[in-house]
Design a protein around this motif. Structure first.
Motif, PDB file in Angstrom:
ATOM      1  N   GLN A 145       0.822  -1.212   0.000  1.00  0.00           N
ATOM      2  CA  GLN A 145       0.000   0.000   0.000  1.00  0.00           C
ATOM      3  C   GLN A 145       0.855   1.262   0.000  1.00  0.00           C
ATOM      4  O   GLN A 145       1.860   1.338   0.703  1.00  0.00           O
ATOM      5  N   SER A 146       0.409   2.242  -0.774  1.00  0.00           N
ATOM      6  CA  SER A 146       1.057   3.549  -0.790  1.00  0.00           C
ATOM      7  C   SER A 146       0.244   4.522   0.060  1.00  0.00           C
ATOM      8  O   SER A 146      -0.963   4.359   0.247  1.00  0.00           O
ATOM      9  N   GLY A 147       0.921   5.556   0.564  1.00  0.00           N
ATOM     10  CA  GLY A 147       0.254   6.541   1.381  1.00  0.00           C
ATOM     11  C   GLY A 147      -0.620   7.481   0.559  1.00  0.00           C
ATOM     12  O   GLY A 147      -0.512   7.519  -0.668  1.00  0.00           O
ATOM     13  N   PRO A 148      -1.493   8.226   1.228  1.00  0.00           N
ATOM     14  CA  PRO A 148      -1.715   8.266   2.679  1.00  0.00           C
ATOM     15  C   PRO A 148      -2.332   6.974   3.203  1.00  0.00           C
ATOM     16  O   PRO A 148      -3.162   6.368   2.524  1.00  0.00           O
ATOM     17  N   LEU A 149      -1.919   6.568   4.403  1.00  0.00           N
ATOM     18  CA  LEU A 149      -2.398   5.341   5.028  1.00  0.00           C
ATOM     19  C   LEU A 149      -3.113   5.679   6.326  1.00  0.00           C
ATOM     20  O   LEU A 149      -2.640   6.499   7.109  1.00  0.00           O
ATOM     21  N   TYR A 150      -4.249   5.031   6.548  1.00  0.00           N
ATOM     22  CA  TYR A 150      -4.982   5.243   7.797  1.00  0.00           C
ATOM     23  C   TYR A 150      -4.284   4.520   8.943  1.00  0.00           C
ATOM     24  O   TYR A 150      -3.807   3.390   8.798  1.00  0.00           O
ATOM     25  N   MET A 151      -4.259   5.189  10.112  1.00  0.00           N
ATOM     26  CA  MET A 151      -3.551   4.658  11.280  1.00  0.00           C
ATOM     27  C   MET A 151      -4.469   4.371  12.472  1.00  0.00           C
ATOM     28  O   MET A 151      -4.059   3.711  13.422  1.00  0.00           O
ATOM     29  N   ALA A 152      -5.688   4.888  12.453  1.00  0.00           N
ATOM     30  CA  ALA A 152      -6.601   4.713  13.583  1.00  0.00           C
ATOM     31  C   ALA A 152      -8.027   4.917  13.099  1.00  0.00           C
ATOM     32  O   ALA A 152      -8.279   5.679  12.153  1.00  0.00           O
ATOM     33  N   VAL A 153      -8.974   4.242  13.763  1.00  0.00           N
ATOM     34  CA  VAL A 153     -10.393   4.386  13.429  1.00  0.00           C
ATOM     35  C   VAL A 153     -11.208   4.441  14.711  1.00  0.00           C
ATOM     36  O   VAL A 153     -10.788   3.948  15.764  1.00  0.00           O
ATOM     37  N   ALA A 154     -12.380   5.054  14.612  1.00  0.00           N
ATOM     38  CA  ALA A 154     -13.375   5.037  15.680  1.00  0.00           C
ATOM     39  C   ALA A 154     -14.598   4.300  15.165  1.00  0.00           C
ATOM     40  O   ALA A 154     -15.052   4.548  14.041  1.00  0.00           O
ATOM     41  N   VAL A 155     -15.133   3.383  15.976  1.00  0.00           N
ATOM     42  CA  VAL A 155     -16.218   2.505  15.553  1.00  0.00           C
ATOM     43  C   VAL A 155     -17.391   2.634  16.513  1.00  0.00           C
ATOM     44  O   VAL A 155     -17.204   2.663  17.735  1.00  0.00           O
ATOM     45  N   SER A 156     -18.587   2.711  15.959  1.00  0.00           N
ATOM     46  CA  SER A 156     -19.826   2.632  16.737  1.00  0.00           C
ATOM     47  C   SER A 156     -20.668   1.506  16.158  1.00  0.00           C
ATOM     48  O   SER A 156     -20.752   1.359  14.934  1.00  0.00           O
ATOM     49  N   ARG A 157     -21.290   0.715  17.050  1.00  0.00           N
ATOM     50  CA  ARG A 157     -22.151  -0.372  16.595  1.00  0.00           C
ATOM     51  C   ARG A 157     -23.394  -0.452  17.469  1.00  0.00           C
ATOM     52  O   ARG A 157     -23.296  -0.415  18.694  1.00  0.00           O
ATOM     53  N   LYS A 158     -24.543  -0.554  16.821  1.00  0.00           N
ATOM     54  CA  LYS A 158     -25.806  -0.708  17.537  1.00  0.00           C
ATOM     55  C   LYS A 158     -26.035  -2.188  17.857  1.00  0.00           C
ATOM     56  O   LYS A 158     -25.793  -3.056  17.027  1.00  0.00           O
ATOM     57  N   TRP A 159     -26.508  -2.455  19.078  1.00  0.00           N
ATOM     58  CA  TRP A 159     -26.811  -3.818  19.512  1.00  0.00           C
ATOM     59  C   TRP A 159     -28.243  -3.876  20.026  1.00  0.00           C
ATOM     60  O   TRP A 159     -28.796  -2.867  20.475  1.00  0.00           O
ATOM     61  N   GLU A 160     -28.808  -5.077  19.983  1.00  0.00           N
ATOM     62  CA  GLU A 160     -30.156  -5.277  20.505  1.00  0.00           C
ATOM     63  C   GLU A 160     -30.139  -5.801  21.931  1.00  0.00           C
ATOM     64  O   GLU A 160     -31.186  -5.926  22.565  1.00  0.00           O
ATOM     65  N   THR A 161     -28.950  -6.105  22.466  1.00  0.00           N
ATOM     66  CA  THR A 161     -28.843  -6.643  23.821  1.00  0.00           C
ATOM     67  C   THR A 161     -29.000  -5.519  24.837  1.00  0.00           C
ATOM     68  O   THR A 161     -28.417  -4.446  24.675  1.00  0.00           O
ATOM     69  N   ALA A 162     -29.764  -5.780  25.888  1.00  0.00           N
ATOM     70  CA  ALA A 162     -29.966  -4.783  26.924  1.00  0.00           C
ATOM     71  C   ALA A 162     -28.679  -4.554  27.683  1.00  0.00           C
ATOM     72  O   ALA A 162     -27.905  -5.484  27.933  1.00  0.00           O
ATOM     73  N   ALA A 163     -28.428  -3.298  28.070  1.00  0.00           N
ATOM     74  CA  ALA A 163     -27.229  -2.942  28.827  1.00  0.00           C
ATOM     75  C   ALA A 163     -27.518  -3.079  30.314  1.00  0.00           C
ATOM     76  O   ALA A 163     -28.160  -2.220  30.920  1.00  0.00           O
ATOM     77  N   GLY A 164     -27.105  -4.175  30.916  1.00  0.00           N
ATOM     78  CA  GLY A 164     -27.308  -4.400  32.349  1.00  0.00           C
ATOM     79  C   GLY A 164     -28.748  -4.777  32.649  1.00  0.00           C
ATOM     80  O   GLY A 164     -29.444  -5.409  31.842  1.00  0.00           O
TER      81      GLY A 164
END
Length: 260
Positions: A145-164
């Motif tokens: 791969q040639s630059g520019p190259l990505y070095m970090a990402v932020a991810v969000s994901r929706k889930w159907e499982t209840a939190a606690g």
């Protein structure tokens, strides 16, 4: 980890490059394929290299190397100018011996992946880590791969499982960076590194009011030298001192011969 994130968990993952080592028939890498499958994040089997700075990756907001229309681009130099973690970032970051981390071509449903950091165009992704480790040399091939190259990402994901105990659900959040050295005690003295880590933690914990670009303080920013500059400093510091003493001694000798 899957169950933790399904309940709205948050993770900061720092992944250094590594050579693939096979230790047994039933022992295979699981984390990197899992990130790709569940979150659409591709962690490269490479190390980011530049002919000028080798594997030191300096990230700043200078947009001139990219030659693009900054009005339409989501980046300002090396930093994503739309995401909360890096929006308004104006301080230099320094990564060392890092790998690429980028969105996959196919993102799973209910998942959002945003690149946060990118290198300058002069970098490329060296995949022959064994040769690089043994010889210290890297030569770009057509497949890498040639630059520019990505070095970090932020991810969000929706889930159907209840939190606690509550029936409410909560989105999972993950930040993946292709380096861990930048978050060590020694490297956190670099203002950009510290700000990125603190902003990432604030975004992960949804304390986004804490996201800010903190003052640099009294310490100077890091100086990244090319191989030519390193040799020049060594020659001037070592040989230049000796030559200066010899030249001064010769001048004193000639002056004495002339006036005595």
């Amino acid at each position: 980890l899957q169950e933790f994130l399904a309940r709205g968990g948050r993770m900061l993952i720092l992944l250094d490059p590594w050579k693939k080592i096979v230790t047994g028939q039933n022992q295979v890498e699981q984390l990197v394929p899992w990130l790709n499958r569940e979150f659409g994040v591709v962690c490269g089997d490479n190390i980011v290299i530049s002919p000028e700075t080798k594997w030191n990756v300096e990230l700043d907001m200078d947009a001139s190397p990219f030659r693009e229309n900054q009005v339409e681009s989501e980046f300002m130099g090396a930093f994503n100018k739309t995401h909360r973690i890096t929006r308004g970032f104006d301080q230099t970051m320094l990564l060392t011996a890092a790998r690429t981390v980028a969105p996959a071509d196919k993102i799973p449903e209910q998942v959002s992946v945003t690149p946060l950091l990118r290198t300058k165009p002069t970098f490329f992704g060296e995949t022959d880590l064994a040769t690089l480790s043994s010889t210290g040399k890297a030569v770009k091939t057509a497949e890498e791969q040639s630059g520019p190259l990505y070095m970090a990402v932020a991810v969000s994901r929706k889930w159907e499982t209840a939190a606690g105990a509550s029936p409410q659900t909560r989105d999972a959040r993950v930040v993946v960076v292709g380096d861990s050295d930048f978050a060590s005690n020694a490297q956190l003295r670099v203002a950009g590194n510290l700000n990125f880590v603190l902003n990432a933690m604030a975004w992960l914990s949804e304390n986004e009011d804490l996201i800010a670009i903190r003052p640099t303080g009294k310490e100077d920013p890091p100086v990244i030298l090319s191989k030519f500059n390193e040799r020049t400093v060594v020659y001037v510091a070592v040989l230049g001192t000796v030559q200066s003493v010899i030249a001064l001694g010769l001048a004193v000798y000639l002056w004495r011969r002339r006036y005595q």
